[in-house]
Structures are given as C-alpha cells and as structure tokens.
Design an enzyme around this catalytic site. Structure first.
Site, PDB file in Angstrom:
ATOM      1  N   ASP A   2       0.832  -1.359   0.108  1.00 30.02           N
ATOM      2  CA  ASP A   2      -0.020  -0.039   0.020  1.00 30.02           C
ATOM      3  C   ASP A   2       0.767   1.248   0.112  1.00 30.02           C
ATOM      4  O   ASP A   2       1.895   1.277   0.774  1.00 30.02           O
ATOM      5  CB  ASP A   2      -0.945   0.032   1.235  1.00 30.02           C
ATOM      6  CG  ASP A   2      -1.836   1.225   1.071  1.00 30.02           C
ATOM      7  OD1 ASP A   2      -2.627   1.140   0.307  1.00 30.02           O
ATOM      8  OD2 ASP A   2      -1.891   2.106   2.106  1.00 30.02           O
ATOM      9  N   GLU A  14      14.717 -15.408  -1.028  1.00 29.24           N
ATOM     10  CA  GLU A  14      15.140 -16.502  -0.162  1.00 29.24           C
ATOM     11  C   GLU A  14      14.211 -17.659  -0.015  1.00 29.24           C
ATOM     12  O   GLU A  14      14.550 -18.972   0.311  1.00 29.24           O
ATOM     13  CB  GLU A  14      15.492 -15.830   1.271  1.00 29.24           C
ATOM     14  CG  GLU A  14      16.598 -14.979   1.334  1.00 29.24           C
ATOM     15  CD  GLU A  14      16.835 -14.387   2.743  1.00 29.24           C
ATOM     16  OE1 GLU A  14      15.924 -14.980   3.696  1.00 29.24           O
ATOM     17  OE2 GLU A  14      17.445 -13.370   2.798  1.00 29.24           O
TER      18      GLU A  14
END
Length: 591
Positions: free
Chosen positions: A217, A269
């Site tokens: 956002d 990751e």
C-alpha cells in the site's frame, strides 16, 4: 489489415517458461464485503474460504486480500494496530492458515496487503512513542516535530492529507506528528533502521505461513524529502487526476527503492516465486517503471490505464507508452480497471470527462447505467487480451455499478467525513457483493445484515442469476479467462494494426467503410491514427501459444465490419455476428 507500428516482441518465449506473475490474472477480495460466514454483517476469512471455488471456476490464478489485521477500522483496516495477527472481526490466525491451505489446494496463490507507510495510532509502536515523550528513540519511529514557539498553532509545513485537511495533528504534549492520510494513521519514519528491521520481521511472519506475496500500500510514499520542506502545490493540484508527479516532497522519492531492494532479496530467499506488487500512483510511465526494475517489485499497477478516458487515441497512447517504459526494464505491464479505492468501471465509464475522477464530488449527475455496463464489458474484454498480468476487483466479474446514493449516516470512508461530504469517498465501490438474488443480503450473510446497504439492483446481478446465462457479464469473463489460458494470452508478441476493413471486398459495406477511411488515414512509426469511420477503433494483435488473436475495440459511432475470414472467439456484446457495434470489443482468431 496491415500492421503499422513496430512489433513488440515477447519478453519470454512461452507461457511455460515465464514466471507465473508475468501473465497472471489476480482477483482482489475486499474482506468485509465479500462473504460473511458468522452473520455479523461483515465479511470474514471463513467467508472467503467458502467462496474460493467461485474464483477457481472463474479462472483466476491468484487472490489478493485487502487488510484483515487487527485495527480500529478507522480506515477499513488500512489503519493497522498489529501486522502479525488477524482482527477478530475477520477471524483468527487459524482461519488465515485454513484460507491459505485451501487456496493452494485449488491451485490459487494468495497475496496479502501490507501497509508500511503508516500504522494506526493504536499500534503499540505509536502508543509507546507517545508515552516516551519528545526527543525519545521511540518517537523516532514516526515523524514528530516540535511546535514553533512563536506560532504554535501553525503546522511544521503546508502538507495536506490525502483525505482532506492538514497532514499534521498535535499530541497532548504539544508536538506535531505527520499523517498523510487520516489523523489516526501516523506516518512511520523509514529513515529509522529499526522500522526497516521490524517490517522485515513482518514479511517473514507471513511468508513462513505460506503467503505468495504482498501488495504494498502507498508504495511511493514511505520516504519523505530531507527536512520536510513545504510543497509547491496543494494535494489537489498535484493529484488532479489522482496521480503523483514526483513534485511532492512526500511522493516517489528516490530513497523508497533502497527499501524494496532489501525486501526483494528477502523474498527471493523463499521458494515458489513469492511476489511484491506496488500500489504507486505515479506518473509519467518511466517513473512507475522504476519500481519494477530488476531486483525490486515484480508488478506495479498501471493506474494510467485505469485513468485513461474512453477514447481510442488516449488508450492507444497509454498502452504504447506502458509497454515502452516497462520493456526497458524487462518487466510486464500490470493492467487494472478497478479496485477498492476507485469508482467501479460500470459507472465511471458512463461519466462525462469532467466527472471522470477516482473519487466523485457530492454533486454528480446520474450516469447511464446501460451505457456504463456496455463499456465495462468492452473494457474488460480488451484488457484481458493484453500481454502482461491483469487484476479484477470483486464484483467486477458481475458488472456491479457504483452505489452513489448511500445515506450520509451509513458512510464510513474518512474522505467523506474529513471533507464534510464534498467528496463522496470510496464506500460506493465497497458495498457487499450479491451471491443469491432471493437470499437475505443477496447471499452475502445468512443473517441478512450488511455493513453497507445493498441496492435493489444488485439482485439482478447476483452470481446465481448470471451463472449459466451465456449473455451475462459473469459468463463473459469466465469465457475470456478460459480463452486467455487456452491461447496463451498474457504472453506473446503485440502489434497495433490498421483498423481499416479490407477495401478489396467489392460490393460490401466493408469496402465502402474502408475506402472512406483510406482517404483520411495517417500512419506513423510511433502510432498511426485513423480518421473517418476508423478514428475511434483500437485494434491490436497478440501472437502467443495458439496463433494470433486480433482484438478490436470500437469506441465510435460507426459499426466495424468483421472480416469474413475471421472467427469470432468472444465478444463483449452477445449479439455480435458480422459487425462490432459501438462500445464493444471482440476477440478474433486470424491464424
């Protein structure tokens, strides 16, 4: 037809080798208005889980869920008081886990909302800052400033809230704090390393629970210009069309990109191609493309497309410039027509340009609902053929219209209240969606309760009324998404084409129209424009896994004749046979 613009080659050779997010269709769920499982009149996570089959049948690839975190709900959940839990209003963490698990069983990915620009004033971080007092390390988590002793009533600068009024409020001890949105939403200080570390912990919390990504956002707002200087323009002047230009000292600062480089490394990751999606109301195109450079966001909403007027040259320019900017950085374009912050397209596209804004003023003429519905179907048909990803907002597949006549006493959007009703705000696109015409609250809640009242006209647009009806908006979207997957659309090469009909078809209306257009047609390497009968036709080819799909969108008053050798795959107007009428889009197989 002949091609008249340079071919845009595929970013990847096939859908099989492309990352899923490059061509995905993603459905936005606004939790409080989707489905209510416990009967309190507010949608919840178990309600979403119960309706995931609808989304699987629709044919989308992923679901983005607006905030469901603990919150005082001053801004419908975008005022977060705990980023690592679920508000009891929506359920529990166990309900979130069940939703993620069920979605994955249905081969749907889950994207959750992240609100990093500000917190709720009830968040423990802010409450701790207030308790600690001025000049404390705790206050450095936010943007506090001392009052001017010579003019203590004057805010530290002239910044304005997006929701109306000043962007500064005072604390009981006399300091000012910044809030670019509501006064209950203090802005975080992203120059503080502890804030950055805290949000990396939040990302890991949800990634460990299995979410597939985050919609961020106000991604363009986290970093503010050093010294917090006065803005040269008002918020209204800078965002007259809803887009930030970079001129504001609080929008689109270069420092935001350092944050997202770190976030991207963290996401990488994890297995499974987890994604970051930027909500960045930024222009020009080259500025928004910076958010999707290698190593940053995977997607950034194309709000210029959402804001484009219902005009063939304007749409063409938007599409062309979007591809040009994103191709430079090797990113897909992310198309969007609607979300929880803007007027629904079935209403917006029927408005005159002077009212064509993201948030309407209180005095707006009643739009032509039939015209809006026709244009919304055509716009969706055109959008879903474009290479790149696409988003659908809940109810968009039903052709829902904006609810403009909500009583003042039920409105909850802070925009309405902070502007004393001068702006209607966003409640009209957030009304609970209809599932069953004859059920209480149109199937939204068995109790019949709904946190915003639903208009009677929603009954005719309910899922059970449209499902299986070949001419309905719902079945159109389902067919488009099935064809999109079948023909590999969302990927492939793209070319604008000359919309003039084949003038060699002797004795046909096509020949007459083609001859008239040919007399006044200009071609150009950066985008030709057709005058005469074809001036308002947008036509393009997408060549992907299964041949070439030609898309023709007619925004003019003259029907466009379909070539005899073209097969109509889909049409936004179910009556189409040999012509494309006004405000209609078709998909044609030409090879």
């Amino acid at each position: 037809m002949t091609q008249h613009s340079p071919s845009r080659g595929p970013l990847h050779p096939s859908a099989e080798t492309a990352e899923w997010w490059r061509s995905a269709v993603i459905y936005q769920v606004y939790p409080r208005s989707f489905a209510d499982a416990d009967g309190d009149g507010i949608g919840d996570l178990p309600g979403i889980t119960a309706k995931l089959d609808h989304l699987r049948e629709l044919g989308v690839d992923a679901v983005w869920i607006s905030p469901f975190y603990p919150s005082p709900q001053a801004d419908a959940g975008y005022d977060v008081s705990d980023y690592c839990d679920v508000d009891p209003l929506f359920g529990t963490l166990a309900d979130a886990d069940a939703l993620i698990s069920r979605a994955h069983e249905l081969d749907l990915r889950i994207i959750v909302d992240l609100v990093p620009n500000h917190t709720s004033d009830q968040h423990p971080w802010f409450r701790r800052a207030l308790t600690a007092g001025p000049d404390s390390p705790e206050r450095d988590w936010y943007l506090f400033r001392d009052a001017n002793p010579e003019d203590p009533e004057r805010p530290p600068n002239n910044w304005e809230s997006v929701f109306g009024g000043p962007a500064w409020s005072t604390t009981p001890d006399g300091q000012w704090y910044l809030h670019l949105f509501d006064s209950s939403q203090p802005d975080l200080n992203w120059a503080n390393p502890q804030v950055r570390e805290a949000f990396e912990d939040v990302l890991r919390f949800w990634l460990d629970r299995g979410v597939d990504g985050f919609r961020v956002d106000v991604a363009h707002g986290l970093v503010k210009a050093a010294g917090l200087p006065d803005a040269a323009q008002t918020t209204e002047e800078m965002q007259g069309d809803g887009m930030a230009t970079g001129a504001a000292p609080y929008w689109d600062q270069d420092g935001v990109h350092e944050i997202y480089l770190d976030w991207r490394r963290l996401l990488d990751e994890y297995p499974g191609e987890r994604v970051l999606v930027a909500e960045a109301w930024v222009q020009p195109y080259a500025r928004i493309a910076r958010y999707v450079r290698p190593g940053e966001f995977h997607q950034a909403f194309n709000f210029s497309f959402l804001d484009a007027s219902w005009d063939a040259p304007a749409l063409r320019e938007c599409i062309e410039e979007s591809f040009r900017a994103n191709d430079v950085v090797g990113a897909p374009t992310t198309w969007v027509l609607s979300n929880h912050d803007v007027i629904r397209p079935a209403t917006r596209l029927a408005l005159d340009p002077e009212h064509f804004t993201s948030q309407l003023g209180a005095a707006v003429p009643a739009p032509d609902r039939e015209l809006g519905a026709r244009r919304a179907r055509a716009a969706t048909t055109a959008m879903l053929a474009l290479p790149g990803s696409a988003y659908l907002y809940q109810g968009e597949e039903l052709g829902l219209f904006e609810v403009l006549d909500l009583p003042e006493e039920v409105r909850q959007d802070p925009t309405f209240h902070r502007t004393s009703g001068r702006r209607l705000g966003r409640d009209g696109c957030r009304v609970p969606i209809p599932w069953e015409r004859g059920a209480p609250a149109f199937g939204f809640s068995e109790s019949g309760a709904a946190w915003l009242p639903q208009p009677a006209g929603y009954g005719d647009l309910a899922v059970d009324q449209q499902k299986g009806c070949g001419s309905s908006h719902l079945e159109l979207v389902r067919r488009l998404l099935a064809l999109r997957a079948e023909r590999g659309l969302g990927t492939g090469s793209f070319d604008f084409v000359d919309p003039r009909p084949d003038s060699s078809a002797e004795g046909s209306d096509a020949a007459a129209a083609g001859s008239a257009a040919a007399a006044d047609f200009r071609d150009g390497s950066t985008g030709g424009t057709a005058a005469g009968p074809c001036a308002d036709i947008l036509a393009f080819d997408v060549t992907a896994a299964v041949g070439t799909t030609r898309v023709v969108l007619n925004l003019g008053a003259t029907a466009w004749p379909i070539p005899a050798d073209a097969e109509v795959l889909a049409a936004s107007d179910p009556t189409v046979t040999d012509r494309v009428p006004t405000d209609c889009a078709v998909w044609l197989a030409i090879g």
